[in-house]
Design an enzyme around this catalytic site. Structure first.
Site, PDB file in Angstrom:
ATOM      1  N   LYS A 196       1.147   4.496  -2.812  1.00  0.00           N
ATOM      2  CA  LYS A 196       1.115   5.713  -2.520  1.00  0.00           C
ATOM      3  C   LYS A 196       2.269   6.491  -2.860  1.00  0.00           C
ATOM      4  O   LYS A 196       2.423   7.765  -3.267  1.00  0.00           O
ATOM      5  CB  LYS A 196       0.692   5.942  -0.904  1.00  0.00           C
ATOM      6  CG  LYS A 196      -0.517   5.380  -0.293  1.00  0.00           C
ATOM      7  CD  LYS A 196      -1.558   6.024  -1.102  1.00  0.00           C
ATOM      8  CE  LYS A 196      -3.087   5.507  -0.576  1.00  0.00           C
ATOM      9  NZ  LYS A 196      -4.059   6.294  -1.284  1.00  0.00           N
ATOM     10  N   TYR A 245       0.875  -1.197  -0.115  1.00  0.00           N
ATOM     11  CA  TYR A 245      -0.086  -0.006  -0.168  1.00  0.00           C
ATOM     12  C   TYR A 245       1.009   1.243  -0.055  1.00  0.00           C
ATOM     13  O   TYR A 245       0.761   2.332  -0.891  1.00  0.00           O
ATOM     14  CB  TYR A 245      -0.928  -0.024   1.341  1.00  0.00           C
ATOM     15  CG  TYR A 245      -1.713   1.090   1.665  1.00  0.00           C
ATOM     16  CD1 TYR A 245      -1.475   1.903   2.717  1.00  0.00           C
ATOM     17  CD2 TYR A 245      -2.987   1.500   0.886  1.00  0.00           C
ATOM     18  CE1 TYR A 245      -2.112   2.927   3.131  1.00  0.00           C
ATOM     19  CE2 TYR A 245      -3.797   2.500   1.295  1.00  0.00           C
ATOM     20  CZ  TYR A 245      -3.224   3.389   2.400  1.00  0.00           C
ATOM     21  OH  TYR A 245      -4.175   4.271   2.884  1.00  0.00           O
TER      22      TYR A 245
HETATM   23  N1  LIG Z   1      -8.678   6.221   6.726  1.00  0.00           N
HETATM   24  C1  LIG Z   1      -7.380   6.638   7.076  1.00  0.00           C
HETATM   25  O1  LIG Z   1      -6.904   6.337   8.271  1.00  0.00           O
HETATM   26  C2  LIG Z   1      -6.507   6.947   6.205  1.00  0.00           C
HETATM   27  C3  LIG Z   1      -6.898   7.140   4.697  1.00  0.00           C
HETATM   28  N2  LIG Z   1      -5.943   7.681   3.953  1.00  0.00           N
HETATM   29  C4  LIG Z   1      -6.383   7.933   2.456  1.00  0.00           C
HETATM   30  O2  LIG Z   1      -7.692   8.645   2.253  1.00  0.00           O
HETATM   31  C5  LIG Z   1      -8.042   8.302   1.221  1.00  0.00           C
HETATM   32  C6  LIG Z   1      -9.683   8.162   1.499  1.00  0.00           C
HETATM   33  O3  LIG Z   1      -9.542   7.111   2.718  1.00  0.00           O
HETATM   34  P1  LIG Z   1     -11.119   6.542   3.224  1.00  0.00           P
HETATM   35  O4  LIG Z   1     -11.875   7.708   2.872  1.00  0.00           O
HETATM   36  O5  LIG Z   1     -10.374   6.217   4.700  1.00  0.00           O
HETATM   37  O6  LIG Z   1     -11.476   5.108   2.440  1.00  0.00           O
HETATM   38  P2  LIG Z   1     -12.651   4.527   2.411  1.00  0.00           P
HETATM   39  O7  LIG Z   1     -12.439   3.410   2.171  1.00  0.00           O
HETATM   40  O8  LIG Z   1     -13.764   5.130   3.271  1.00  0.00           O
HETATM   41  O9  LIG Z   1     -13.672   5.233   0.995  1.00  0.00           O
HETATM   42  C7  LIG Z   1     -12.611   4.856  -0.121  1.00  0.00           C
HETATM   43  C8  LIG Z   1     -13.730   5.021  -1.094  1.00  0.00           C
HETATM   44  O10 LIG Z   1     -13.095   4.662  -2.518  1.00  0.00           O
HETATM   45  C9  LIG Z   1     -13.974   3.827  -3.113  1.00  0.00           C
HETATM   46  N3  LIG Z   1     -13.299   3.036  -3.816  1.00  0.00           N
HETATM   47  C10 LIG Z   1     -12.356   2.255  -3.746  1.00  0.00           C
HETATM   48  N4  LIG Z   1     -12.137   1.284  -4.676  1.00  0.00           N
HETATM   49  C11 LIG Z   1     -12.685   1.842  -5.879  1.00  0.00           C
HETATM   50  C12 LIG Z   1     -12.789   1.635  -7.250  1.00  0.00           C
HETATM   51  N5  LIG Z   1     -11.917   0.855  -7.842  1.00  0.00           N
HETATM   52  N6  LIG Z   1     -13.408   2.644  -8.162  1.00  0.00           N
HETATM   53  C13 LIG Z   1     -14.267   3.517  -7.642  1.00  0.00           C
HETATM   54  N7  LIG Z   1     -14.239   3.748  -5.987  1.00  0.00           N
HETATM   55  C14 LIG Z   1     -13.730   3.033  -5.220  1.00  0.00           C
HETATM   56  C15 LIG Z   1     -14.606   3.318  -2.063  1.00  0.00           C
HETATM   57  O11 LIG Z   1     -16.011   2.869  -2.658  1.00  0.00           O
HETATM   58  P3  LIG Z   1     -16.791   1.329  -2.232  1.00  0.00           P
HETATM   59  O12 LIG Z   1     -16.688   1.498  -0.853  1.00  0.00           O
HETATM   60  O13 LIG Z   1     -17.930   1.218  -2.689  1.00  0.00           O
HETATM   61  O14 LIG Z   1     -15.474   0.464  -2.703  1.00  0.00           O
HETATM   62  C16 LIG Z   1     -15.202   4.410  -1.088  1.00  0.00           C
HETATM   63  O15 LIG Z   1     -16.106   5.164  -1.436  1.00  0.00           O
HETATM   64  C17 LIG Z   1      -7.393   6.894   0.558  1.00  0.00           C
HETATM   65  O16 LIG Z   1      -6.751   7.626  -0.481  1.00  0.00           O
HETATM   66  C18 LIG Z   1      -6.730   6.565   1.737  1.00  0.00           C
HETATM   67  O17 LIG Z   1      -5.598   5.757   1.257  1.00  0.00           O
HETATM   68  C19 LIG Z   1      -4.465   8.007   4.389  1.00  0.00           C
HETATM   69  C20 LIG Z   1      -4.233   7.830   5.731  1.00  0.00           C
HETATM   70  C21 LIG Z   1      -5.069   7.377   6.578  1.00  0.00           C
HETATM   71  C1  LIG Z   2      -3.785   4.477   8.350  1.00  0.00           C
HETATM   72  C2  LIG Z   2      -2.484   3.988   8.232  1.00  0.00           C
HETATM   73  O1  LIG Z   2      -2.143   3.193   9.004  1.00  0.00           O
HETATM   74  C3  LIG Z   2      -2.383   1.743   8.914  1.00  0.00           C
HETATM   75  O2  LIG Z   2      -1.371   1.207   9.695  1.00  0.00           O
HETATM   76  P1  LIG Z   2      -1.817   1.244  10.981  1.00  0.00           P
HETATM   77  O3  LIG Z   2      -2.040   2.416  11.750  1.00  0.00           O
HETATM   78  O4  LIG Z   2      -0.974   0.255  11.935  1.00  0.00           O
HETATM   79  O5  LIG Z   2      -3.457   0.435  11.205  1.00  0.00           O
HETATM   80  P2  LIG Z   2      -4.531   0.348  12.481  1.00  0.00           P
HETATM   81  O6  LIG Z   2      -5.215   1.313  12.746  1.00  0.00           O
HETATM   82  O7  LIG Z   2      -5.059  -1.128  11.646  1.00  0.00           O
HETATM   83  O8  LIG Z   2      -3.674  -0.491  13.514  1.00  0.00           O
HETATM   84  C4  LIG Z   2      -2.943   0.551  14.627  1.00  0.00           C
HETATM   85  C5  LIG Z   2      -2.540  -0.419  15.624  1.00  0.00           C
HETATM   86  O9  LIG Z   2      -3.630  -0.580  16.497  1.00  0.00           O
HETATM   87  C6  LIG Z   2      -3.525  -2.032  16.856  1.00  0.00           C
HETATM   88  N1  LIG Z   2      -4.905  -2.304  17.153  1.00  0.00           N
HETATM   89  C7  LIG Z   2      -5.445  -2.978  18.180  1.00  0.00           C
HETATM   90  N2  LIG Z   2      -6.684  -3.666  18.215  1.00  0.00           N
HETATM   91  C8  LIG Z   2      -6.959  -3.323  16.970  1.00  0.00           C
HETATM   92  C9  LIG Z   2      -8.136  -3.774  16.046  1.00  0.00           C
HETATM   93  O10 LIG Z   2      -9.211  -4.275  16.770  1.00  0.00           O
HETATM   94  N3  LIG Z   2      -8.339  -3.508  14.891  1.00  0.00           N
HETATM   95  C10 LIG Z   2      -7.203  -2.961  14.101  1.00  0.00           C
HETATM   96  N4  LIG Z   2      -7.184  -2.521  12.893  1.00  0.00           N
HETATM   97  N5  LIG Z   2      -6.037  -2.528  14.846  1.00  0.00           N
HETATM   98  C11 LIG Z   2      -5.895  -2.861  16.356  1.00  0.00           C
HETATM   99  C12 LIG Z   2      -2.760  -2.523  15.816  1.00  0.00           C
HETATM  100  O11 LIG Z   2      -2.414  -3.773  16.256  1.00  0.00           O
HETATM  101  C13 LIG Z   2      -1.939  -1.660  15.595  1.00  0.00           C
HETATM  102  O12 LIG Z   2      -0.552  -1.631  16.410  1.00  0.00           O
HETATM  103  C14 LIG Z   2      -2.177   1.110   7.497  1.00  0.00           C
HETATM  104  O13 LIG Z   2      -2.998  -0.134   7.515  1.00  0.00           O
HETATM  105  C15 LIG Z   2      -2.704   1.979   6.418  1.00  0.00           C
HETATM  106  O14 LIG Z   2      -4.099   2.096   6.322  1.00  0.00           O
HETATM  107  C16 LIG Z   2      -2.667   3.396   6.637  1.00  0.00           C
HETATM  108  O15 LIG Z   2      -2.205   4.158   5.896  1.00  0.00           O
END
Ligand SMILES: NC(=O)C1=CN([C@@H]2O[C@H](COP(=O)(O)OP(=O)(O)OC[C@H]3O[C@@H](n4cnc5c(N)ncnc54)[C@H](OP(=O)(O)O)[C@@H]3O)[C@@H](O)[C@H]2O)C=CC1
Ligand SMILES: C[C@H]1O[C@H](OP(=O)(O)OP(=O)(O)OC[C@H]2O[C@@H](n3cnc4c(=O)[nH]c(N)nc43)[C@H](O)[C@@H]2O)[C@@H](O)[C@@H](O)C1=O
Length: 321
Positions: A141, A137
């Site tokens: 990015k 991933y």
């Molecule tokens: N959530 C987080 O903690 C973080 C997110 N980001 C980044 O922020 C951005 C948004 O993330 P977030 O809002 O959490 O993600 P979500 O999964 O909540 O939303 C992603 C959206 O993208 C759509 N999508 C996925 N694949 C496709 C595809 N092939 N074609 C069209 N639409 C698609 C999904 O639609 P559907 O569900 O219908 O598939 C969904 O609406 C991403 O780039 C992510 O990498 C960065 C850091 C942290």
């Molecule tokens: C957002 C960013 O960062 C993501 O990585 P991450 O921060 O490691 O993702 P996470 O939120 O799933 O875990 C954070 C911590 O939390 C702990 N943990 C405890 N209990 C649960 C639990 O129940 N679920 C999950 N998911 N984690 C758990 C888990 O073991 C870990 O130590 C990328 O995947 C990627 O998406 C990215 O870009």
């Protein structure tokens, strides 16, 4: 970007996309186009070309991606690199071909080395090894950042990359296998409280530290950057090798997973035990951003973690009724 500019918001139903839609609408932007995943699969090159040819958006927020937590990233490694590369390549390239004035690409702070000096600065990119659990991933990015930067340098586009820290908020993914930590723990503790369960499992040791930004703050930062920041503002005009022009979006404050679990426990009102399952991965031990570049550009977060957790839980309970 003016209020009638044609804006394409990719991923409008997701955690970030839905918050960006709300922010744009509240600010009076009236010409926003969206497509659901079912209507337009962004991994499909021909479908994306046809969409851009038909719609010719002027501005693009790329908030669509394949997203998941640590176990999802570590399990579906091929899907995370393939789908994200395809989505990025198609949307960024077609934005160039069809003369999009400005595109905002959303990366992630997992692009930084697992042992990057803390807090993590933009210049840490590609300085040492990535965290294994989300490397595919992260590589996708990083490719997105380099693609935006390279199109800007070769073709004069204005494509800006922002690197969000861990995000949370309404419309998050609450699936217990594929979600991030905050929504997962909130759901586990809510259900444990309802079922009078004696304990809730926390993955890992609880010692890793994470930074959390509320999704509506994230959306506000995205609109701020789209309105106020251009590629030419992001590098010194005399520098020969232009790199690291991306912008961290975070709070600069982190908590341990254990402290987060305690905070959620208090907010949910769960009275049972927290049991740490060290068979599950910890991932990166510490991931705190240095948001000073964004602060210098004029933006700072508003919602602190305790308030954000309170808001999300209120939304979550409302959703379950
Ligand atoms: N959530 C987080 O903690 C973080 C997110 N980001 C980044 O922020 C951005 C948004 O993330 P977030 O809002 O959490 O993600 P979500 O999964 O909540 O939303 C992603 C959206 O993208 C759509 N999508 C996925 N694949 C496709 C595809 N092939 N074609 C069209 N639409 C698609 C999904 O639609 P559907 O569900 O219908 O598939 C969904 O609406 C991403 O780039 C992510 O990498 C960065 C850091 C942290
Ligand atoms: C957002 C960013 O960062 C993501 O990585 P991450 O921060 O490691 O993702 P996470 O939120 O799933 O875990 C954070 C911590 O939390 C702990 N943990 C405890 N209990 C649960 C639990 O129940 N679920 C999950 N998911 N984690 C758990 C888990 O073991 C870990 O130590 C990328 O995947 C990627 O998406 C990215 O870009």
């Amino acid at each position: 970007m003016n209020k009638t500019s044609k804006i394409y918001l990719a991923g409008h139903r997701g955690l970030v996309g839905s918050a960006i839609l709300k922010t744009l609408t509240c600010k009076g932007y009236s010409n926003i186009i969206t497509r659901t995943h079912g209507e337009l699969d962004l991994t499909d090159q021909e479908a994306v070309r046809a969409f851009f040819e038909a719609e010719k958006p002027e501005y693009v927020f790329l908030a669509a991606a394949k997203v998941g937590g640590i176990v999802a990233n570590n399990t579906y490694r091929a899907d995370f690199i393939y789908e994200n590369l395809q989505i990025q390549n198609n949307v960024i390239h077609q934005s160039y071909v069809h003369g999009v004035k400005k595109l905002l690409f959303l990366g992630s702070t997992c692009i930084y080395p697992k042992n990057a000096p803390q807090p993590m600065k933009e210049d840490s990119l590609l300085t040492s090894e990535l965290e294994y659990t989300n490397e595919p991933y992260a590589i996708a990015k990083i490719a997105g950042i380099k693609m935006c930067e390279s199109y800007n340098l070769q073709y004069g586009t204005n494509f800006i990359s922002v690197m969000p820290t861990n995000l949370y908020g309404p419309n998050d993914n609450f699936d217990l296998e594929t979600s991030h930590v905050l929504p997962a723990l909130m759901r586990k503790m809510h259900e444990a409280k309802e079922q009078n369960a004696p304990s809730v499992e926390i993955w890992g040791s609880g010692t890793p530290r994470r930074e959390f930004l509320y999704s509506e703050d994230m959306a506000d930062a995205c609109v701020f950057v789209m309105e106020k920041v251009d590629f030419k503002d992001l590098y010194g005009s005399t520098c020969k090798e232009v790199r690291n022009t991306h912008i961290n979006i975070g709070t600069g404050e982190d908590v341990s997973i254990k402290a987060l679990a305690e905070l959620i426990k208090k907010s949910v009102g769960f009275k049972g035990e927290l049991v740490f399952n060290t068979q599950k991965p910890d991932g990166t031990l510490i991931k705190r951003t240095d948001p000073s570049k964004l602060h210098a550009l004029g933006w700072k977060h508003n919602v602190e973690l305790e308030e954000g957790v309170r808001r999300v839980y209120g939304w979550y309970v409302g959703q379950r009724q």
